[in-house]
Design an enzyme around this catalytic site. Structure first.
Site, mmCIF file in Angstrom:
data_model
loop_
_atom_site.group_PDB
_atom_site.id
_atom_site.type_symbol
_atom_site.label_atom_id
_atom_site.label_comp_id
_atom_site.label_asym_id
_atom_site.label_seq_id
_atom_site.Cartn_x
_atom_site.Cartn_y
_atom_site.Cartn_z
ATOM 1 N N ALA A 138 0.869 -1.196 0.000
ATOM 2 C CA ALA A 138 0.000 0.000 0.000
ATOM 3 C C ALA A 138 0.898 1.235 0.000
ATOM 4 C CB ALA A 138 -0.968 -0.001 1.186
ATOM 5 N N HIS A 183 3.037 4.570 -0.492
ATOM 6 C CA HIS A 183 2.759 6.001 -0.653
ATOM 7 C C HIS A 183 4.095 6.722 -0.767
ATOM 8 C CE1 HIS A 183 3.904 6.118 3.534
ATOM 9 N NE2 HIS A 183 2.893 5.330 3.868
ATOM 10 N N HIS A 214 7.017 5.688 1.528
ATOM 11 C CA HIS A 214 7.766 4.509 1.084
ATOM 12 C C HIS A 214 8.658 4.873 -0.115
ATOM 13 C CE1 HIS A 214 3.982 2.521 2.714
ATOM 14 N NE2 HIS A 214 4.925 1.901 3.408
ATOM 15 N N GLN A 258 12.052 6.874 9.761
ATOM 16 C CA GLN A 258 12.023 7.503 11.084
ATOM 17 C C GLN A 258 10.575 7.643 11.585
ATOM 18 O OE1 GLN A 258 14.417 8.307 13.203
ATOM 19 N NE2 GLN A 258 12.988 9.300 14.623
ATOM 20 N N LEU A 289 2.590 10.620 6.400
ATOM 21 C CA LEU A 289 1.933 9.678 5.488
ATOM 22 C C LEU A 289 1.935 8.285 6.099
ATOM 23 C CD1 LEU A 289 3.202 10.766 1.957
ATOM 24 C CD2 LEU A 289 1.263 11.590 3.288
ATOM 25 N N ARG A 309 -2.544 3.738 6.479
ATOM 26 C CA ARG A 309 -3.856 3.738 7.133
ATOM 27 C C ARG A 309 -4.594 5.073 6.976
ATOM 28 N NH1 ARG A 309 -0.705 0.626 10.796
ATOM 29 N NH2 ARG A 309 -1.578 -1.457 11.167
HETATM 30 P P1 AMP Z 1 5.104 -0.124 6.434
HETATM 31 O O1 AMP Z 1 4.733 -0.536 5.054
HETATM 32 O O2 AMP Z 1 4.091 0.734 7.116
HETATM 33 O O3 AMP Z 1 5.588 -1.293 7.273
HETATM 34 O O4 AMP Z 1 6.368 0.812 6.272
HETATM 35 C C1 AMP Z 1 7.516 0.380 5.588
HETATM 36 C C2 AMP Z 1 8.619 1.336 5.852
HETATM 37 O O5 AMP Z 1 8.250 2.632 5.362
HETATM 38 C C3 AMP Z 1 8.937 1.497 7.335
HETATM 39 O O6 AMP Z 1 10.346 1.540 7.514
HETATM 40 C C4 AMP Z 1 8.295 2.813 7.671
HETATM 41 O O7 AMP Z 1 8.929 3.478 8.752
HETATM 42 C C5 AMP Z 1 8.480 3.581 6.377
HETATM 43 N N1 AMP Z 1 7.498 4.661 6.286
HETATM 44 C C6 AMP Z 1 6.166 4.543 6.428
HETATM 45 N N2 AMP Z 1 5.585 5.767 6.357
HETATM 46 C C7 AMP Z 1 6.586 6.661 6.191
HETATM 47 C C8 AMP Z 1 6.637 8.095 6.066
HETATM 48 N N3 AMP Z 1 5.546 8.840 6.106
HETATM 49 N N4 AMP Z 1 7.844 8.667 5.898
HETATM 50 C C9 AMP Z 1 8.974 7.903 5.853
HETATM 51 N N5 AMP Z 1 8.995 6.565 5.960
HETATM 52 C C10 AMP Z 1 7.817 5.949 6.130
#
Ligand code: AMP
Length: 311
Positions: free
Chosen positions: A49, A51, A54, A175, A211, A214
């Site tokens: 998903a 954005h 990522h 972060q 971002l 969810r």
């Molecule tokens: P997730 O798919 O939510 O597990 O996130 C994958 C990676 O993307 C993790 O290392 C998160 O910390 C990073 N991530 C998610 N949202 C953001 C954001 N808004 N800014 C920077 N990194 C993000």
């Protein structure tokens, strides 16, 4: 080194199994590794998903590595709420298109049975007291489950020892998930993973909302109310930048004016140990470094954010 310009737009190869991933990494490194010196391999774990947050992680990793792997796996073990897991967005086709644009070489998108062939692991990584506070307190088991999958993904994408040149292996995390980052750094150090953990800053909407996959579940009204998170963080950051007392309670009070937002915690901690720091008193100007963590619920959606102070 391949650059984003070289590889952006090329369809990444899709690996569904650990064996396919290892073969794809070996092939890609053979093509992209420099004739002399060390080659570099980057891994960006995600739950899909995708954005712009990522994308920023992927573009950073793209610019720093010869070969770039992005994993897309919704890890049931880190969900303490079955409903949250069931409705988590799964958009692999759109994710692959984004990853092609961002220049990923390989997308690792395994089924759960590939990652956990024997079901839930019997041998667990215990995230300890670092994993029991803040997000861990509200989401029991979340960090143990997260570490379980990251430990495995780091193994799955491990560079081959047979390449002929050494390979520097890096893993990238945002972060945005500050507590997760602290825990992964500890796991890598405590368990001697041969990988360097690198982090990228938080990407936010123009209005300041961090971002998150969810956010799409928020109504417009809820998304507007959620901006209080950024207002509260920024207020404290401005005070820290001016070396004034932080008055955390007063900043946390902003949440009382947003009935749609239910504050869980708003806490200043040491960025490495996550120990609470006290900088609240009238006469204590802020010095040093701190990490301000916040979590709040907006409707059914749990949002987290943070800001580093004193950097
Ligand atoms: P997730 O798919 O939510 O597990 O996130 C994958 C990676 O993307 C993790 O290392 C998160 O910390 C990073 N991530 C998610 N949202 C953001 C954001 N808004 N800014 C920077 N990194 C993000």
């Amino acid at each position: 080194m391949s650059t984003s310009a070289d590889s952006a737009g090329r369809t990444p190869s899709i690996a569904r199994t650990a064996a396919e991933l290892s073969a794809a990494i070996a092939r890609a490194l053979e093509t992209a590794a420099p004739a002399q010196g060390a080659a570099t391999l980057g891994l960006v774990p995600t739950m899909g998903a995708l954005h712009s947050g990522h994308e920023s992680l992927v573009s950073t990793a793209r610019g720093q590595n010869d070969v770039l792997v992005v994993s897309v796996f919704v890890n049931e073990l880190q969900f303490n709420d079955a409903q949250d897991f069931a409705r988590y967005p799964r958009t692999l086709e759109a994710d692959v298109a984004i990853l092609a644009r961002a220049g990923a070489d390989i997308v690792f998108a395994p089924e759960a049975a590939e990652v956990y062939p024997d079901g839930r692991p019997l041998i667990k990584i215990d995230s300890g007291f670092l994993g029991s506070k803040f997000e861990g307190a509200s989401r029991p088991g979340h960090f143990d489950g997260m570490l379980a999958v990251v430990a495995k993904l780091l193994h799955f994408a491990m560079p081959p020892a047979t390449l002929g040149v050494p390979v520097s292996y890096r893993a990238y995390f945002g972060q945005k998930d500050a507590q997760q980052l602290v825990l992964i750094n500890r796991m890598v150090a405590d368990l001697n993973y041969p990988v360097e953990v690198r982090s990228v800053p938080i990407i936010r909407s123009a209005e300041g909302l961090a971002l998150s996959s969810r956010n799409q579940f928020l109504t417009k009204e809820q998304a507007t109310a959620a901006l209080v998170i950024h207002r509260a963080l920024s207020l404290v950051k401005e005070r820290a930048d001016r070396h004034e007392p932080l008055y955390l309670e007063d900043a946390a009070g902003l949440f009382e004016m947003e009935p749609l937002v239910e504050l869980d915690y708003f806490e200043l901690v040491d960025p490495r140990t996550l120990q609470e720091l006290a900088f609240n008193c009238q006469d204590t100007p802020f010095t040093g470094e701190g990490l301000l963590l916040v979590a709040a619920k907006v409707g059914e959606v749990r949002l987290i954010d943070n800001m580093t102070l004193g950097y």
